[in-house]
Design a protein around this motif. Structure first.
Motif, PDB file in Angstrom:
ATOM      1  N   ALA A 196      -7.593  -0.619  -1.440  1.00 30.52           N
ATOM      2  CA  ALA A 196      -6.902  -0.490  -2.725  1.00 30.52           C
ATOM      3  C   ALA A 196      -5.781   0.546  -2.646  1.00 30.52           C
ATOM      4  CB  ALA A 196      -7.894  -0.111  -3.821  1.00 30.52           C
ATOM      5  N   LYS A 197      -6.041   1.659  -1.987  1.00 33.96           N
ATOM      6  CA  LYS A 197      -5.014   2.695  -1.850  1.00 33.96           C
ATOM      7  C   LYS A 197      -3.836   2.229  -0.990  1.00 33.96           C
ATOM      8  CE  LYS A 197      -7.860   6.822  -2.490  1.00 33.96           C
ATOM      9  NZ  LYS A 197      -8.417   8.024  -1.832  1.00 33.96           N
ATOM     10  N   ALA A 198      -4.111   1.398   0.003  1.00 30.52           N
ATOM     11  CA  ALA A 198      -3.035   0.872   0.849  1.00 30.52           C
ATOM     12  C   ALA A 198      -2.272  -0.247   0.142  1.00 30.52           C
ATOM     13  CB  ALA A 198      -3.613   0.366   2.169  1.00 30.52           C
ATOM     14  N   LEU A 199      -2.954  -1.010  -0.691  1.00 27.51           N
ATOM     15  CA  LEU A 199      -2.334  -2.141  -1.384  1.00 27.51           C
ATOM     16  C   LEU A 199      -1.486  -1.702  -2.573  1.00 27.51           C
ATOM     17  CD1 LEU A 199      -2.166  -5.258  -1.648  1.00 27.51           C
ATOM     18  CD2 LEU A 199      -4.212  -5.125  -3.105  1.00 27.51           C
ATOM     19  N   ALA A 200      -1.914  -0.687  -3.295  1.00 24.37           N
ATOM     20  CA  ALA A 200      -1.243  -0.278  -4.534  1.00 24.37           C
ATOM     21  C   ALA A 200       0.262  -0.050  -4.367  1.00 24.37           C
ATOM     22  CB  ALA A 200      -1.922   0.951  -5.126  1.00 24.37           C
ATOM     23  N   PRO A 201       0.720   0.711  -3.379  1.00 22.36           N
ATOM     24  CA  PRO A 201       2.172   0.893  -3.267  1.00 22.36           C
ATOM     25  C   PRO A 201       2.912  -0.387  -2.856  1.00 22.36           C
ATOM     26  CG  PRO A 201       1.013   2.189  -1.580  1.00 22.36           C
ATOM     27  CD  PRO A 201      -0.012   1.560  -2.458  1.00 22.36           C
ATOM     28  N   ARG A 202       2.271  -1.242  -2.097  1.00 22.17           N
ATOM     29  CA  ARG A 202       2.919  -2.489  -1.668  1.00 22.17           C
ATOM     30  C   ARG A 202       3.197  -3.413  -2.846  1.00 22.17           C
ATOM     31  NH1 ARG A 202       1.083  -4.877   3.796  1.00 22.17           N
ATOM     32  NH2 ARG A 202       2.355  -6.603   3.081  1.00 22.17           N
ATOM     33  N   LEU A 203       2.310  -3.395  -3.832  1.00 23.13           N
ATOM     34  CA  LEU A 203       2.463  -4.278  -4.991  1.00 23.13           C
ATOM     35  C   LEU A 203       2.892  -3.519  -6.243  1.00 23.13           C
ATOM     36  CD1 LEU A 203      -0.672  -6.549  -4.503  1.00 23.13           C
ATOM     37  CD2 LEU A 203       1.690  -6.978  -3.803  1.00 23.13           C
ATOM     38  N   GLN A 204       3.211  -2.248  -6.070  1.00 18.79           N
ATOM     39  CA  GLN A 204       3.547  -1.387  -7.194  1.00 18.79           C
ATOM     40  C   GLN A 204       2.502  -1.549  -8.295  1.00 18.79           C
ATOM     41  OE1 GLN A 204       7.591  -2.687  -7.929  1.00 18.79           O
ATOM     42  NE2 GLN A 204       8.384  -1.045  -6.631  1.00 18.79           N
ATOM     43  N   ALA A 205       1.248  -1.387  -7.894  1.00 16.12           N
ATOM     44  CA  ALA A 205       0.128  -1.606  -8.794  1.00 16.12           C
ATOM     45  C   ALA A 205      -0.527  -0.291  -9.215  1.00 16.12           C
ATOM     46  CB  ALA A 205      -0.920  -2.495  -8.110  1.00 16.12           C
ATOM     47  N   ARG A 207     -13.361 -16.385  -4.877  1.00 12.93           N
ATOM     48  CA  ARG A 207     -12.839 -15.076  -4.522  1.00 12.93           C
ATOM     49  C   ARG A 207     -12.347 -15.109  -3.086  1.00 12.93           C
ATOM     50  NH1 ARG A 207     -17.649 -16.406  -2.684  1.00 12.93           N
ATOM     51  NH2 ARG A 207     -18.792 -14.920  -1.448  1.00 12.93           N
ATOM     52  N   LEU A 208     -11.462 -14.179  -2.790  1.00  9.69           N
ATOM     53  CA  LEU A 208     -10.990 -13.951  -1.429  1.00  9.69           C
ATOM     54  C   LEU A 208     -11.961 -12.975  -0.784  1.00  9.69           C
ATOM     55  CD1 LEU A 208      -8.722 -14.170   0.761  1.00  9.69           C
ATOM     56  CD2 LEU A 208      -7.656 -12.195  -0.369  1.00  9.69           C
ATOM     57  N   VAL A 209     -12.508 -13.320   0.372  1.00 10.02           N
ATOM     58  CA  VAL A 209     -13.427 -12.426   1.073  1.00 10.02           C
ATOM     59  C   VAL A 209     -12.666 -11.755   2.209  1.00 10.02           C
ATOM     60  CG1 VAL A 209     -15.573 -12.241   2.390  1.00 10.02           C
ATOM     61  CG2 VAL A 209     -15.420 -13.851   0.475  1.00 10.02           C
ATOM     62  N   ILE A 210     -12.683 -10.440   2.215  1.00  6.17           N
ATOM     63  CA  ILE A 210     -12.034  -9.652   3.253  1.00  6.17           C
ATOM     64  C   ILE A 210     -13.113  -8.920   4.037  1.00  6.17           C
ATOM     65  CG2 ILE A 210     -10.455  -7.728   3.743  1.00  6.17           C
ATOM     66  CD1 ILE A 210      -8.950 -10.095   2.638  1.00  6.17           C
ATOM     67  N   ASP A 211     -13.223  -9.246   5.315  1.00  6.70           N
ATOM     68  CA  ASP A 211     -14.186  -8.580   6.198  1.00  6.70           C
ATOM     69  C   ASP A 211     -13.448  -7.469   6.936  1.00  6.70           C
ATOM     70  OD1 ASP A 211     -16.121  -7.771   7.997  1.00  6.70           O
ATOM     71  OD2 ASP A 211     -16.552  -9.789   8.750  1.00  6.70           O
ATOM     72  N   PRO A 223      -7.833  -3.968  11.303  1.00  9.88           N
ATOM     73  CA  PRO A 223      -7.020  -2.856  10.797  1.00  9.88           C
ATOM     74  C   PRO A 223      -6.735  -3.007   9.298  1.00  9.88           C
ATOM     75  CG  PRO A 223      -6.085  -3.744  12.830  1.00  9.88           C
ATOM     76  CD  PRO A 223      -7.184  -4.678  12.399  1.00  9.88           C
ATOM     77  N   VAL A 224      -6.625  -1.891   8.623  1.00 11.46           N
ATOM     78  CA  VAL A 224      -6.357  -1.885   7.186  1.00 11.46           C
ATOM     79  C   VAL A 224      -5.102  -2.696   6.875  1.00 11.46           C
ATOM     80  CG1 VAL A 224      -5.731  -0.412   5.223  1.00 11.46           C
ATOM     81  CG2 VAL A 224      -7.554   0.297   6.787  1.00 11.46           C
ATOM     82  N   ASP A 225      -4.042  -2.502   7.645  1.00 10.92           N
ATOM     83  CA  ASP A 225      -2.789  -3.222   7.379  1.00 10.92           C
ATOM     84  C   ASP A 225      -2.963  -4.733   7.460  1.00 10.92           C
ATOM     85  OD1 ASP A 225      -1.383  -0.901   6.872  1.00 10.92           O
ATOM     86  OD2 ASP A 225      -0.555  -0.745   8.899  1.00 10.92           O
ATOM     87  N   ASP A 226      -3.809  -5.210   8.378  1.00 10.91           N
ATOM     88  CA  ASP A 226      -4.056  -6.654   8.478  1.00 10.91           C
ATOM     89  C   ASP A 226      -4.784  -7.172   7.237  1.00 10.91           C
ATOM     90  OD1 ASP A 226      -2.850  -6.490  10.952  1.00 10.91           O
ATOM     91  OD2 ASP A 226      -4.664  -6.949  12.105  1.00 10.91           O
ATOM     92  N   SER A 227      -5.738  -6.413   6.750  1.00  6.64           N
ATOM     93  CA  SER A 227      -6.452  -6.809   5.537  1.00  6.64           C
ATOM     94  C   SER A 227      -5.510  -6.817   4.344  1.00  6.64           C
ATOM     95  CB  SER A 227      -7.626  -5.868   5.270  1.00  6.64           C
ATOM     96  OG  SER A 227      -8.599  -5.984   6.276  1.00  6.64           O
ATOM     97  N   VAL A 228      -4.665  -5.806   4.234  1.00  7.22           N
ATOM     98  CA  VAL A 228      -3.702  -5.739   3.140  1.00  7.22           C
ATOM     99  C   VAL A 228      -2.726  -6.911   3.236  1.00  7.22           C
ATOM    100  CG1 VAL A 228      -1.806  -4.386   2.151  1.00  7.22           C
ATOM    101  CG2 VAL A 228      -3.951  -3.268   2.764  1.00  7.22           C
ATOM    102  N   ASP A 229      -2.267  -7.233   4.443  1.00 10.24           N
ATOM    103  CA  ASP A 229      -1.380  -8.388   4.627  1.00 10.24           C
ATOM    104  C   ASP A 229      -2.046  -9.675   4.141  1.00 10.24           C
ATOM    105  OD1 ASP A 229       0.610  -6.792   5.719  1.00 10.24           O
ATOM    106  OD2 ASP A 229       0.143  -7.338   7.811  1.00 10.24           O
ATOM    107  N   GLU A 230      -3.337  -9.824   4.424  1.00 10.74           N
ATOM    108  CA  GLU A 230      -4.082 -11.014   3.992  1.00 10.74           C
ATOM    109  C   GLU A 230      -4.130 -11.099   2.462  1.00 10.74           C
ATOM    110  OE1 GLU A 230      -8.509 -12.977   4.727  1.00 10.74           O
ATOM    111  OE2 GLU A 230      -7.841 -11.352   6.034  1.00 10.74           O
ATOM    112  N   ILE A 231      -4.332  -9.966   1.805  1.00 10.43           N
ATOM    113  CA  ILE A 231      -4.356  -9.945   0.343  1.00 10.43           C
ATOM    114  C   ILE A 231      -2.978 -10.258  -0.220  1.00 10.43           C
ATOM    115  CG2 ILE A 231      -4.729  -8.484  -1.698  1.00 10.43           C
ATOM    116  CD1 ILE A 231      -6.828  -6.945   0.073  1.00 10.43           C
ATOM    117  N   VAL A 232      -1.941  -9.675   0.370  1.00  7.64           N
ATOM    118  CA  VAL A 232      -0.574  -9.920  -0.095  1.00  7.64           C
ATOM    119  C   VAL A 232      -0.207 -11.393   0.068  1.00  7.64           C
ATOM    120  CG1 VAL A 232       1.870  -9.413   0.357  1.00  7.64           C
ATOM    121  CG2 VAL A 232       0.207  -7.543   0.229  1.00  7.64           C
ATOM    122  N   GLU A 233      -0.622 -12.012   1.168  1.00  9.96           N
ATOM    123  CA  GLU A 233      -0.353 -13.442   1.377  1.00  9.96           C
ATOM    124  C   GLU A 233      -1.072 -14.280   0.318  1.00  9.96           C
ATOM    125  OE1 GLU A 233       0.919 -17.075   2.411  1.00  9.96           O
ATOM    126  OE2 GLU A 233       1.787 -15.164   3.050  1.00  9.96           O
TER     127      GLU A 233
END
Length: 175
Positions: free
Chosen positions: A19-28, A145-149, A154-164
């Motif tokens: 969540a902390k890594a995703l928030a700035p990417r999506l301005q959330a 739901r989207l399942v993220i394992d 890496p955190v960035d790969d998980s964040v990329d998956e959510i952004v996609e």
């Protein structure tokens, strides 16, 4: 159009890290239940345990931000359908879409290590033990739901998956 990202998963799987890594990417706006519940505990009301109070407060703040057009990340265990529905009601009330994201760590030994070794960044909160995590009630999801394992990813790969998945939701209406 704003979107509500609803994170769920047992303690120690990596929800807050993502969540902390995703928030700035999506301005959330990042709404962390642990922070809200710790504040309720240390307030003059001394609400502890918080029961549903943290979720109710966070959902109200989420709805306010969604109505302003802000993306919102709800960072909580969300262990049962009732807590998950609180977020859906906030999204419906703001007339926006919600994206459910269940975060897991598929390797039990790694999950245990994370739970036992993670730092406590909220002084008013006591982190759960591994035994408490194992005993915790956590209902299986009934909704999409989207399942993220997060095991060995890496955190960035998980964040990329959510952004996609977010991009697909915006483009096609589903992910």
């Amino acid at each position: 159009m704003a979107i509500l990202f609803v994170f769920s998963g047992l303690p120690g799987v990596g929800k807050t890290t993502l969540a902390k890594a995703l928030a700035p990417r999506l301005q959330a706006v990042h709404l962390r239940i642990d922070s809200i519940e710790a504040a309720l505990k240390t307030s003059v009301l001394a609400i502890s345990p918080a029961e549903d109070a943290g979720y109710v407060v966070a959902a109200a703040i989420a709805k306010d931000n969604l109505l302003l057009g802000n993306n919102v990340i709800a960072d909580a265990v969300n262990p049962i359908e009732i807590t998950r529905n609180i977020w859906m009601e906030a999204a419906l009330g703001a007339k926006v879409k919600a994206m459910n994201i269940e975060v897991i760590c598929s390797d039990e030994a790694e999950h245990k290590t994370r739970v036992e070794n993670r730092p406590n960044d909220i002084s008013a909160m006591t982190l759960p033990t591994w035994d408490a995590v194992k005993r915790r009630r956590y209902e299986p999801w009934k909704k999409h739901r989207l399942v993220i394992d997060t095991f060995e990813k890496p955190v960035d790969d998980s964040v990329d998956e959510i952004v996609e998945a977010f991009s697909q939701l915006v483009r096609y209406g589903s992910y």
